[in-house]
Design a protein around this motif. Structure first.
Motif, short mmCIF file in Angstrom:
data_model
loop_
_atom_site.label_atom_id
_atom_site.label_comp_id
_atom_site.label_asym_id
_atom_site.label_seq_id
_atom_site.Cartn_x
_atom_site.Cartn_y
_atom_site.Cartn_z
N CYS A 219 -31.10 52.69 53.47
CA CYS A 219 -31.95 51.97 52.51
C CYS A 219 -30.90 51.68 51.23
O CYS A 219 -31.70 50.98 50.57
N SER A 220 -29.87 52.33 51.25
CA SER A 220 -29.14 51.77 49.64
C SER A 220 -27.70 52.31 50.21
O SER A 220 -27.40 53.29 51.01
N MET A 221 -26.54 52.02 49.26
CA MET A 221 -25.21 52.21 49.47
C MET A 221 -25.13 53.91 48.54
O MET A 221 -24.34 54.70 49.29
N ALA A 222 -26.26 54.25 48.07
CA ALA A 222 -26.09 55.50 47.41
C ALA A 222 -26.49 56.44 48.74
O ALA A 222 -25.75 57.55 48.62
N SER A 223 -27.30 56.01 49.63
CA SER A 223 -27.74 57.17 50.66
C SER A 223 -26.33 57.02 51.81
O SER A 223 -26.13 58.25 52.31
N VAL A 224 -25.74 56.15 51.68
CA VAL A 224 -24.51 55.89 52.48
C VAL A 224 -23.52 57.06 51.74
O VAL A 224 -22.84 57.72 52.66
N ALA A 225 -23.32 56.94 50.88
CA ALA A 225 -22.29 57.57 49.84
C ALA A 225 -22.60 59.17 49.88
O ALA A 225 -21.95 60.00 49.91
N ALA A 226 -23.89 59.57 50.00
CA ALA A 226 -24.47 61.02 50.21
C ALA A 226 -24.32 61.48 51.55
O ALA A 226 -24.29 62.81 51.69
N GLY A 227 -23.97 60.50 52.55
CA GLY A 227 -23.89 61.16 53.86
C GLY A 227 -22.65 61.75 54.03
O GLY A 227 -21.57 61.47 53.35
N ARG A 228 -22.56 62.49 55.18
CA ARG A 228 -21.25 62.99 55.53
C ARG A 228 -20.41 61.79 56.38
O ARG A 228 -21.12 61.29 57.29
N GLU A 229 -19.15 61.72 55.96
CA GLU A 229 -18.31 60.54 56.69
C GLU A 229 -17.96 60.71 58.15
O GLU A 229 -17.99 60.04 59.02
N ASP A 230 -18.20 62.22 58.56
CA ASP A 230 -17.92 62.37 60.29
C ASP A 230 -19.24 62.54 60.94
O ASP A 230 -19.05 62.83 62.14
N VAL A 231 -20.23 62.18 60.45
CA VAL A 231 -21.64 62.43 61.15
C VAL A 231 -22.23 61.07 61.08
O VAL A 231 -22.60 60.56 60.12
N PRO A 232 -22.71 60.33 62.33
CA PRO A 232 -23.12 59.20 62.44
C PRO A 232 -24.67 59.23 62.07
O PRO A 232 -25.49 60.31 62.35
N ASN A 233 -25.13 58.19 61.56
CA ASN A 233 -26.53 58.03 61.36
C ASN A 233 -27.24 59.01 60.48
O ASN A 233 -28.36 59.68 60.84
N ASP A 234 -26.66 59.45 59.52
CA ASP A 234 -27.18 60.51 58.41
C ASP A 234 -27.54 60.01 57.11
O ASP A 234 -27.15 60.82 56.27
N SER A 235 -27.91 58.82 56.99
CA SER A 235 -28.01 58.35 55.62
C SER A 235 -29.35 58.72 55.10
O SER A 235 -29.90 58.18 53.93
N GLY A 236 -30.12 59.49 55.37
CA GLY A 236 -31.51 60.05 55.08
C GLY A 236 -32.63 59.50 55.81
O GLY A 236 -32.67 59.67 57.13
#
Length: 93
Positions: free
Chosen positions: A63-80
């Motif tokens: 939904c946003s780049m902020a949700s991407v930044a908040a996700g873990r880089e080693d876990v796929p599909n965890d943007s909220g």
């Protein structure tokens, strides 16, 4: 493009070579097509009903780049709570 899509019904085709946050486009487009390399002749054939189409997203669209930044880089599909989750798709035809 957003101005046009706000004024008239617009079909928006987005070439996705990686995940993208596109909530403004998704909100304003009458139809949204994810393109992974379709030819210039294939897309109109699908849009005008001359060919069937099917597909599923190989990744979520956040939904946003902020949700991407908040996700873990080693876990796929965890943007909220993505508007288009992994596997989202359609079959036409």
């Amino acid at each position: 493009m957003l101005e046009v899509a706000s004024a008239v019904p617009a079909v928006v085709d987005i070439f996705l070579d990686r995940a993208a946050g596109i909530p403004e486009i998704a909100d304003r487009a009458a139809a949204l097509v994810a393109d992974f390399g379709a030819s210039d002749t294939a897309l109109p054939d699908v849009l005008f009903g001359r060919a069937a189409a099917a597909g599923r997203l190989p990744f979520e669209l956040p939904c946003s780049m902020a949700s991407v930044a908040a996700g873990r880089e080693d876990v796929p599909n965890d943007s909220g709570d993505p508007p288009f989750p992994y596997g989202h798709g359609i079959r036409l035809g």
